[in-house]
Design an enzyme around this catalytic site. Structure first.
Site, PDB file in Angstrom:
ATOM      1  N   GLY A 162      78.579 -30.411  56.237  1.00  0.00           N
ATOM      2  CA  GLY A 162      79.427 -31.053  57.237  1.00  0.00           C
ATOM      3  C   GLY A 162      79.697 -32.502  56.885  1.00  0.00           C
ATOM      4  O   GLY A 162      80.608 -33.120  57.436  1.00  0.00           O
TER       5      GLY A 162
ATOM      6  N   THR B 127      81.034 -35.802  55.294  1.00  0.00           N
ATOM      7  CA  THR B 127      82.388 -36.106  54.799  1.00  0.00           C
ATOM      8  C   THR B 127      82.369 -37.353  53.909  1.00  0.00           C
ATOM      9  O   THR B 127      81.327 -37.971  53.716  1.00  0.00           O
ATOM     10  CB  THR B 127      83.362 -36.333  55.968  1.00  0.00           C
ATOM     11  OG1 THR B 127      82.909 -37.464  56.724  1.00  0.00           O
ATOM     12  CG2 THR B 127      83.451 -35.123  56.868  1.00  0.00           C
TER      13      THR B 127
ATOM     14  N   HIS C  44      87.912 -43.005  65.611  1.00  0.00           N
ATOM     15  CA  HIS C  44      86.492 -42.643  65.646  1.00  0.00           C
ATOM     16  C   HIS C  44      85.639 -43.826  66.106  1.00  0.00           C
ATOM     17  O   HIS C  44      86.088 -44.967  66.081  1.00  0.00           O
ATOM     18  CB  HIS C  44      86.008 -42.202  64.257  1.00  0.00           C
ATOM     19  CG  HIS C  44      86.386 -40.800  63.904  1.00  0.00           C
ATOM     20  ND1 HIS C  44      87.556 -40.494  63.254  1.00  0.00           N
ATOM     21  CD2 HIS C  44      85.751 -39.614  64.107  1.00  0.00           C
ATOM     22  CE1 HIS C  44      87.635 -39.180  63.076  1.00  0.00           C
ATOM     23  NE2 HIS C  44      86.553 -38.621  63.579  1.00  0.00           N
TER      24      HIS C  44
ATOM     25  N   LYS D  86      81.376 -44.943  62.063  1.00  0.00           N
ATOM     26  CA  LYS D  86      81.831 -43.988  61.048  1.00  0.00           C
ATOM     27  C   LYS D  86      82.076 -44.712  59.726  1.00  0.00           C
ATOM     28  O   LYS D  86      82.678 -45.780  59.693  1.00  0.00           O
ATOM     29  CB  LYS D  86      83.108 -43.280  61.514  1.00  0.00           C
ATOM     30  CG  LYS D  86      83.553 -42.218  60.531  1.00  0.00           C
ATOM     31  CD  LYS D  86      84.507 -41.241  61.159  1.00  0.00           C
ATOM     32  CE  LYS D  86      84.957 -40.178  60.159  1.00  0.00           C
ATOM     33  NZ  LYS D  86      83.868 -39.329  59.693  1.00  0.00           N
TER      34      LYS D  86
ATOM     35  N   GLY E 242      87.549 -37.359  57.035  1.00  0.00           N
ATOM     36  CA  GLY E 242      87.692 -36.122  56.256  1.00  0.00           C
ATOM     37  C   GLY E 242      88.656 -35.166  56.946  1.00  0.00           C
ATOM     38  O   GLY E 242      89.427 -34.451  56.296  1.00  0.00           O
TER      39      GLY E 242
END
Ligand code: NAD
Length: 261
Positions: free
Chosen positions: A91, A93, A148, A152, A158
């Protein structure tokens, strides 16, 4: 049979969400929780599992491993999965192209599931973007905005990049990505990206198709990271029974729609 799940990045936002999702199901159990070396976090609710810092351990005691950690260790994670033959869900990115190539090669010998976004809604959005791009053609400019939380690390996200790839697939043309800090008139073709970062935004994506005299915007808003955790867990349980290969959300969704027919 209960599937044993190992998690790398267990103390992070997504790691914790996956652990909570495991606790809500009866067909799997947390078997290993790997945290960053030097990490002092000892979260609650791990059902007696003691966090460890050795990546290898994740693969020694699990039927499938889920990685939500850091792009800096993806290469190591994939090498370890390949050496042990344990299926791997990625998961994480922001991967380097070399790490991405490593994943493609490893998937010739082990099952790997990779998705920059594990939500069902985004998988459907990708489908809609591909379809819209195919029907609108190359004269419409495609611009993608992602929003986001401020912690992040990768930009664009991604998911934004995967939506851009979906648009390119629909248009049957890879015009490349337009620079984030571009100035002056927009060149024709290509996919433009923009990003906002701040607060505790879980994840929002807007895909704009900008034509002459009209625009379309397709968007998705995640309000709870549980959706990514549940998706990753479903992917892990599905992947544990698969043959070697590189799988994504499209494969998982196809499987669900076949099962419901
Ligand atoms: P986070 O920073 O909260 O968690 C990452 C965790 O990994 C941290 O606890 C960190 O200490 C740990 N870590 C770093 N190096 C490690 C190592 N060597 N061994 C073990 N643990 C290590 O980040 P997050 O929000 O949980 O996101 C993690 C990744 O997942 C990011 O790349 C993010 O973009 C991505 N993500 C993907 C999806 C998806 O649906 N695919 C959804 C959300 C986030």
């Amino acid at each position: 049979m209960t599937t044993r799940i190992g998690i790398i990045g267990a103390a992070g936002r997504m790691g914790q969400a996956v652990i909570a999702a495991i606790a809500r199901r009866g067909d799997c159990q947390l078997s290993v929780a790997v945290v960053r070396p030097g990490s002092t976090t000892a979260p609650q609710g791990w059902h007696g599992i003691v966090p460890c810092t050795d990546l290898g351990t994740a693969f020694d005691a699990a039927d499938v491993v889920i990685d939500f950690s850091s792009a800096a260790i993806t290469q190591q994670v994939v090498d370890r999965a390949r050496a042990t033959g344990i299926p791997l869900v990625i998961g994480t990115t922001g991967l380097h192209p070399v790490a991405q190539e490593n994943i493609r090669q490893a998937a010739t010998t082990i099952p790997i599931f990779q998705a920059a976004n594990m939500s069902l809604g985004v998988a459907v959005l990708q489908h809609l973007v591909r379809e819209a791009a195919a029907r609108l053609g190359p004269d419409w400019d495609v611009e993608i905005l992602d929003i986001h939380h401020g912690l992040k690390k990768d930009v664009p996200s991604g998911t934004a990049l995967s939506l851009g790839r979906a648009a390119d697939e629909g248009r049957r043309h890879d015009g490349g990505a337009l620079s984030l800090d571009r100035a002056g008139p927009r060149p024709a073709g290509g996919v433009g990206y923009a990003a906002l970062r701040g607060g505790d935004v879980v994840g929002e994506h807007q895909v704009f198709f900008l034509g002459r005299g009209e625009q379309i915007c397709l968007s998705h808003r995640a309000t709870d990271r549980t959706i990514f955790a549940e998706g990753a867990l479903q992917a892990a349980l599905w992947l544990a029974k698969r043959a070697p290969g590189l799988y994504g959300m499209g494969d998982l969704i196809a499987n669900f729609s076949q099962a419901s027919q």
